[in-house]
Write an enzyme that holds these catalytic residues in place. Structure first.
Site, PDB file in Angstrom:
ATOM      1  CE  LYS A  80      -4.144   1.988   2.531  1.00 34.23           C
ATOM      2  NZ  LYS A  80      -4.969   1.791   3.523  1.00 34.23           N
ATOM      3  CB  SER A 163      -8.123   3.614   2.306  1.00 32.28           C
ATOM      4  OG  SER A 163      -7.415   3.156   3.501  1.00 32.28           O
ATOM      5  CB  SER A 187      -8.626   1.046   5.472  1.00 31.70           C
ATOM      6  OG  SER A 187      -9.195   2.351   5.227  1.00 31.70           O
TER       7      SER A 187
HETATM    8  N1  GLN Z   1     -13.403   4.493   5.367  1.00 34.04           N
HETATM    9  C1  GLN Z   1     -12.840   5.149   6.948  1.00 34.04           C
HETATM   10  C2  GLN Z   1     -12.314   6.553   6.764  1.00 34.04           C
HETATM   11  O1  GLN Z   1     -12.640   7.032   5.618  1.00 34.04           O
HETATM   12  C3  GLN Z   1     -11.801   4.331   7.397  1.00 34.04           C
HETATM   13  C4  GLN Z   1     -10.489   4.503   6.490  1.00 34.04           C
HETATM   14  C5  GLN Z   1      -9.428   3.644   7.134  1.00 34.04           C
HETATM   15  O2  GLN Z   1      -9.394   2.741   7.893  1.00 34.04           O
HETATM   16  N2  GLN Z   1      -8.153   4.173   6.777  1.00 34.04           N
HETATM   17  O3  GLN Z   1     -12.045   7.393   7.788  1.00 34.04           O
END
Ligand code: GLN
Length: 495
Positions: A80, A163, A187
């Protein structure tokens, strides 16, 4: 013989050991997959690193010949693009870091490389990991391999979740054997669920955050995404461990998680939290949840109803605490220390120009929300209150774990949505995290396992939540669920 890209990590390691193929051959097969027009059409990579991969694969074969191979030697992975990689551009999918080349390696990627893993490249994500669809990336959205046999040409382009969008897409499409993800509010688990792969967010403090670009420091954790529970166990063992460079990493031994696989779940108590049966819940999500519970019951577990009374506050609490920490963490992007600089007449104007141009809309929204809830007049009303409710959410889990050993819930509200959907209303997007944010707030581990396909032919996963530092119970229960579900569906585009 099975195509090399069809192997999961565990049998591939066996194949390498028994000299059925070399690390160079395994890596070349994945590089070829990465470079097909269909794979490129997914827009999963921000930076492809075939040269790094080829060098690492050669070194891996030399180590294997010398008898010094590590636990993941020769395994091609996607990283990532939130993990700093020495000398390889690291962007966080943000324009503000579009040209940032770290001079250091994150602890987790270093551990993976020390164990012999091969890096295919740096993969796409929501900008600074803020999102649930991969759609906020400054490098354009990732398109799920579930969209069609040529994802870029599909009439309805689906998200792989977010994400960790590129991680989910490359693993699901057999372009990478595994990937690193990060999970602040879901995410790893939500993209795993909607892409039909396995993902685990370990206990807060299990993996070092050092060298991973910070989003919300009290919530962020690293974890693996793979095509089997066994692979996740292998990868997590390598990624986890104390690091003196991260003051929140915990100095406790890392067990061999593979030993927890395939153990009986007889007598294990699995809780189903009543509050997760939310209003207007997708009936298919509810159905798969109960099917998963029945599978564990049939395997010998005892399934009981439990209560996590403060669940309804988790999303609002998360969307106060995460932006608050983000606004502070992102203050460092000032046009002086990293990445982009946009000139201005004065220092303040340079800051404003750089940050205005460098950050996308969602990131700016989070910084504004975070700054607001931390400001003098509102700190007590929002931030402090949210921290108190966070403790209540954690206490709910501590109470629940007096009655059960693991908790089973859905991992995402539905199947993958299309790129473009949920984009005008941020709250719609935030709702994607309704089942996942609770355990980041409580610091607990959670694993997502693919369990079945919905009527629209798209994958659905379930989440198992465990006690702090008890990932082993999760691996035992997850491997039982995996076995019972027998999920073998492949996306229409598979390399
Ligand atoms: N979707 C969540 C956010 O937008 C979690 C994102 C994540 O876990 N990095 O904050």
């Amino acid at each position: 013989m099975t195509k090399l890209t069809d192997l999961t990590i565990t049998p591939a390691l066996e194949g390498l050991k028994t000299k059925q193929f070399s690390a160079v051959e395994l890596t070349e097969a994945h590089i070829a997959a990465m470079e097909t027009p269909q794979a490129r059409g997914m827009n999963a990579f921000i930076t492809e690193t075939p040269d790094v991969a080829r060098r690492q694969a050669k070194e891996s074969d030399a180590r294997r010949a010398a008898g010094t191979a590590g636990d993941l030697d020769g395994i091609p992975l996607a990283i990532k693009d939130l993990y700093c990689t020495k000398g390889v551009r690291t962007t966080a999918a943000s324009h503000i870091l579009h040209n940032f080349e770290p001079t250091y390696e994150s602890t987790v990627t270093q551990k993976l490389f020390d164990a012999g893993a091969v890096m295919l490249g740096k993969v796409n994500l929501d900008e600074f990991a803020m999102g649930s669809g991969g759609v906020t990336s400054a490098f354009k959205p990732t398109i799920s391999p579930w969209s069609g046999s040529d994802p870029a040409k599909a009439t309805r382009q689906l998200v792989p979740g977010g994400s960790s969008s590129g991680s989910a897409a490359t693993v699901a499409a057999h372009v990478a054997m595994g990937a690193t993800g990060t999970d602040t509010g879901g995410s790893i688990r939500q993209p795993a669920s909607v892409s039909g792969v396995v993902g685990i967010k370990p206990t807060y403090g299990r993996c070092s955050r050092w060298g991973i670009i910070a989003f919300a420091s009290s919530l962020d954790q690293a974890g693996p995404m793979t095509r089997s529970v066994a692979d996740a166990a292998l990868m997590l063992r390598v990624m986890a461990g104390f690091d003196e460079k991260d003051s929140t990493s915990i100095d406790t031994p890392v067990p061999d998680y593979t030993k927890a696989l395939g153990k009986s779940v007889k007598g294990m108590k699995i809780g189903l939290p009543r509050e997760y049966r939310i209003d207007g819940m997708n009936p298919e999500t509810d159905a798969i949840w109960h099917k998963g519970a029945a599978m564990l019951r049939d395997a010998g577990a005892e399934v009981i109803e439990i209560s996590l009374p403060h669940t309804k506050y988790a999303l609002p609490v998360y969307y106060i605490i995460a932006p608050a920490e983000a606004s502070s963490n992102l203050a460092r992007y000032d046009g002086v220390r990293f990445g982009l600089r946009v000139a201005g007449e004065s220092l303040d104007e340079m800051y404003a120009n750089t940050r205005g141009e460098g950050f996308g809309k969602e990131v700016r929204r989070r910084i504004l929300t975070g700054t607001y809830v931390l400001s003098a007049g509102y700190y007590d009303a929002y931030y402090l209150k949210a921290q108190r409710v966070r403790r209540l959410i954690r206490n709910d889990f501590l109470e629940a774990f007096k009655q059960c050993d693991a908790i089973l819930t859905p991992a995402s509200p539905g199947t993958a949505f299309a790129i473009g959907e949920k984009m005008d209303d941020p709250v719609q997007m935030y709702l994607e995290d309704v089942f996942t944010v609770t355990l980041n707030l409580a610091g607990l581990p959670g694993i997502c396992v693919p369990v079945g396909l919905a009527q629209n032919g798209l994958p659905m996963g379930l989440q198992l939540i465990g006690r702090a530092f008890d990932e082993e119970t999760l691996f035992t229960a997850a491997s039982a669920l995996e076995k019972a579900a027998g999920f073998e569906a492949k996306p229409p585009f598979t390399a």
